[in-house]
Scaffold this active site. Structure first.
Site, short mmCIF file in Angstrom:
data_model
loop_
_atom_site.label_atom_id
_atom_site.label_comp_id
_atom_site.label_asym_id
_atom_site.label_seq_id
_atom_site.Cartn_x
_atom_site.Cartn_y
_atom_site.Cartn_z
N SER A 53 0.87 -1.17 0.00
CA SER A 53 0.00 0.00 0.00
C SER A 53 0.91 1.22 0.00
O SER A 53 1.81 1.32 0.84
CB SER A 53 -0.88 0.01 1.26
OG SER A 53 -1.31 1.33 1.52
N ASP B 117 -4.39 3.26 -2.69
CA ASP B 117 -5.55 3.46 -1.82
C ASP B 117 -6.26 4.73 -2.24
O ASP B 117 -5.77 5.84 -1.97
CB ASP B 117 -5.10 3.55 -0.37
CG ASP B 117 -4.68 2.20 0.17
OD1 ASP B 117 -3.51 2.06 0.58
OD2 ASP B 117 -5.50 1.28 0.15
N GLY C 249 -9.48 3.54 5.73
CA GLY C 249 -9.37 5.01 5.81
C GLY C 249 -7.99 5.47 6.20
O GLY C 249 -7.54 6.53 5.78
N GLY D 130 -1.54 2.18 9.52
CA GLY D 130 -1.02 2.12 10.88
C GLY D 130 -1.99 1.63 11.93
O GLY D 130 -1.73 1.75 13.12
N ASP E 278 -5.86 -7.01 4.05
CA ASP E 278 -5.34 -5.65 4.02
C ASP E 278 -5.68 -4.92 5.32
O ASP E 278 -6.85 -4.77 5.66
CB ASP E 278 -5.99 -4.91 2.82
CG ASP E 278 -5.49 -3.50 2.66
OD1 ASP E 278 -6.04 -2.77 1.82
OD2 ASP E 278 -4.54 -3.11 3.38
N GLY E 279 -4.59 -4.53 6.02
CA GLY E 279 -4.80 -3.74 7.24
C GLY E 279 -4.11 -4.37 8.43
O GLY E 279 -4.49 -5.45 8.88
N GLY E 280 -3.06 -3.70 8.89
CA GLY E 280 -2.32 -4.20 10.05
C GLY E 280 -1.51 -5.44 9.75
O GLY E 280 -1.15 -6.20 10.66
N SER F 223 2.37 0.33 6.50
CA SER F 223 3.36 0.77 7.50
C SER F 223 4.40 -0.31 7.80
O SER F 223 5.56 0.01 8.02
CB SER F 223 2.65 1.20 8.79
OG SER F 223 1.66 0.26 9.15
C1 DX5 Z 1 -6.54 1.26 4.80
C2 DX5 Z 1 -5.89 0.88 3.49
C3 DX5 Z 1 -4.77 -0.08 3.73
C4 DX5 Z 1 -3.68 0.56 4.57
C5 DX5 Z 1 -2.72 -0.50 5.00
O1 DX5 Z 1 -7.69 2.01 4.52
O2 DX5 Z 1 -6.83 0.25 2.64
O3 DX5 Z 1 -4.20 -0.50 2.49
O4 DX5 Z 1 -3.02 1.54 3.84
O5 DX5 Z 1 -1.85 0.13 5.89
P1 DX5 Z 1 -1.28 -0.70 7.12
O6 DX5 Z 1 -0.54 -1.86 6.50
O7 DX5 Z 1 -0.37 0.29 7.79
O8 DX5 Z 1 -2.43 -1.13 7.94
#
Ligand code: DX5
Length: 227
Positions: free
Chosen positions: A12, A39, A146, A149, A179-181, A202
């Site tokens: 991302s 994104d 949204g 991190g 996707d996410g964390g 992140s």
């Molecule tokens: C959140 C995005 C994700 C995010 C992932 O709305 O869709 O792609 O950027 O970021 P991390 O890996 O830091 O959770």
């Protein structure tokens, strides 16, 4: 059916230095990431605003790797062709944002891209039960979309496992992405649950050492669970 056995890593670019996007995408490619996720946020479907198709188009020729557009927008239909024209081979819409998801997914394929659908944490797998034949990529959000991190929501693992089971039961060639964390400490659990494509922001951009080292650590952690 060709099952993905080796994990795919998607970056991302939300945490990237937007003042240096060209060099950032080149760095991502050099680090061994498989694909870039853009994104796209409109400040309506999610409480943040990011980029449009012209930014993606400006980066298209900087690298050879694939681009996916993750449309976190209230109404994705009017601009579907713009993301494909910008160089995205995959266009992902949220099941929560289209009145006619079956038609939207078919339209993405008509445009020559692969069709993706994303599910927010509160959205059940049943929301895509009747359109899986039109889906090339199923994105299970492991955060509320949204912002980058945020913490991985482990409670999504039963949904990931159910999605894996349904994809395999029907013999469909659908990439199952999370996707996410996602990072070295969470990618193994997501892989065990059945995910094979891992989007990280992140965890790839932040931390000690080089991005390539973090890519290798995540890939190794996922492979250990898939083997
Ligand atoms: C959140 C995005 C994700 C995010 C992932 O709305 O869709 O792609 O950027 O970021 P991390 O890996 O830091 O959770």
């Amino acid at each position: 059916m060709v099952e993905i056995t080796s994990p795919l890593l998607v970056a991302s670019v939300l945490p990237a230095d937007f003042a240096e996007l060209g060099s950032q995408v080149r760095m991502i490619e050099k680090a061994g990431v498989d694909r870039i996720q853009w994104d796209v946020m409109d400040g309506c479907f999610v409480p943040n605003i990011t980029i449009g198709p012209d930014v993606i188009a400006a980066c298209r020729d900087q690298v050879d790797m694939g681009f996916e557009a993750h449309l976190m927008v209230a109404d994705p239909d009017p601009m579907l062709s713009r993301w494909v024209e910008a160089g995205c081979g995959i266009v992902i819409v949220h099941a929560e944002t289209t009145r006619h998801l079956h038609r939207t997914l078919g339209r993405i394929r008509e445009l020559g891209a692969r069709a993706g659908v994303a599910l927010n944490p509160a959205t059940p797998l049943a929301a895509v039960e009747h359109v899986l034949e039109l889906v090339d990529l199923l994105l299970v959000m492991t955060v509320n979309p949204g912002f980058g991190g945020q913490s991985y929501i482990a409670g999504m693992e039963p949904k990931i496992t159910a999605a894996r089971a349904e994809i395999d039961r029907r013999g469909l060639e659908i990439e199952l992405e999370v996707d996410g964390g996602i990072g070295a400490s969470t990618i193994g659990a997501a892989a065990r649950a059945g995910a094979r494509v891992f989007c990280a922001g992140s965890a790839l951009f932040d931390g000690p050492g080089r991005m390539a080292d973090r890519v290798l650590a995540m890939r190794t952690a996922a492979e250990r669970e898939i083997a």
